[in-house]
Enzyme design. Structure first.
Site: not given
Length: 325
Positions: A29, A58, A60, A82, A129
């Site tokens: 991405e 986008l 995975e 990402q 994240h």
């Protein structure tokens, strides 16, 4: 030699392998013209073209599924997830396909895929994240899981990973991307994927760590040195498979060990290492093998992460607990 940050060393490794092997492909991405969210692939599409460095949707599951297919056609895919918190979207392709390729085909095929992804706390990212999910990956036979602690190791380990015929999960701690520089050879070099590195020698205590916790361990060791406690610090580099021989050799010298990880205490890399030490070297131990980890909770929102994350003070306290056992 050039002074590089870890992100620059990663870019340099990718450039090296794109030059060396036309079958190396980099995709994910925003990795094309944008150079990725952290600019790890900056300039590579201009240099090698859109057929070898390209953006994906986008998705995975699609990114890693495509990597598995490409790997069976003599390509060496280097896909990027990402942020590693999104790996669950691709777990079937990672664990159910890539990790089993050699076994399932009786050695006829292998999966030379290097999945790069940032992870780790201390930089105030949004939810999902920063999670340390390497423990999930280490439970899957057939995967290598590599986590560099600095620029020099990042370049050498990434080149070795791309050249390896097994699937590699290559995790890059976000806090280390631009936090310091090291001298890194501009020419190509490799580092053994299965060999830990003794970054500081000592006689009283073995500290085993990886990623950002290597630096927390070194800071603790430096401060403890002033108090008369000598710590040996081992950087695992690869958390699956573990270089248990280097750890055992150190423990037989120091007779004490503490394993440090940023991830939660439950299961994970540290628990496995503690078990290995106590099974194989219990008669050399003068105290239990302790762990320094994050607590067993969901990774907190950014306002609380500095309280949640383990640090060098936590390591010092555990060292003293072991020494006074």
């Amino acid at each position: 030699m050039a002074e590089m940050t870890m992100i620059q060393a990663i870019t340099d490794a990718l450039r090296t392998e794109l030059k060396n092997d036309d079958n190396v492909l980099v995709f994910g991405e925003d990795v094309g013209q944008n150079g990725g969210v952290f600019r790890a692939t900056e300039g590579l599409q201009d240099e090698f073209g859109e057929e070898r460095v390209f953006d994906t949707p986008l998705a995975e599951s699609g990114i890693i599924g495509m990597a598995v297919g490409l790997s069976t056609q003599d390509y060496r895919p280097v896909p990027e997830i990402q942020f590693f918190g999104f790996v669950f979207e691709a777990m079937d392709a990672v664990v159910g396909q890539a990790a089993r390729m050699r076994y399932r085909s009786g050695g006829r095929w292998h999966a030379p895929i290097t999945i790069r992804s940032p992870f780790g706390g201390g930089v105030h990212t949004p939810e999902l994240h920063a999670d340390s999910l390497e423990g999930f990956m280490t439970q899957a036979p057939g995967l290598r899981v590599v986590i560099p602690s600095g620029p020099y190791d990042a370049k050498g380990l990434l080149i070795s990973s791309i050249r390896n015929n097994d699937p590699v999960i290559f995790l890059e701690h976000m806090k280390l991307y631009r936090s310091f520089r090291e001298e890194v050879p501009e020419e190509e070099y490799t580092i053994d994927l299965d060999k830990a590195n003794i970054v500081k020698e000592g006689t009283d205590m073995t500290l085993v760590a990886y990623g950002a916790m290597v630096h927390a361990s070194l800071k603790a060791a430096e401060e403890l040195e002033e108090e008369g406690i000598s710590c040996e610090v081992i950087d695992l580099r690869t958390v699956s498979p573990i270089d248990i021989d280097t750890i055992l050799e150190s423990v037989k010298k120091t007779n004490r060990a503490i394993v440090v990880q940023e991830a939660q205490r439950q299961a994970g890399v540290a628990a496995g290492i503690v078990a290995e030490i106590q099974e194989r070297a219990i008669l050399h131990l003068e105290s239990p093998v302790f762990r320094v980890t994050a607590p067993d909770t969901v990774y907190p929102f950014s306002q609380a992460e500095e309280v949640w994350l383990p640090n060098h003070q936590d390591i010092k306290e555990k060292v003293k607990e072991s020494m006074n056992f």
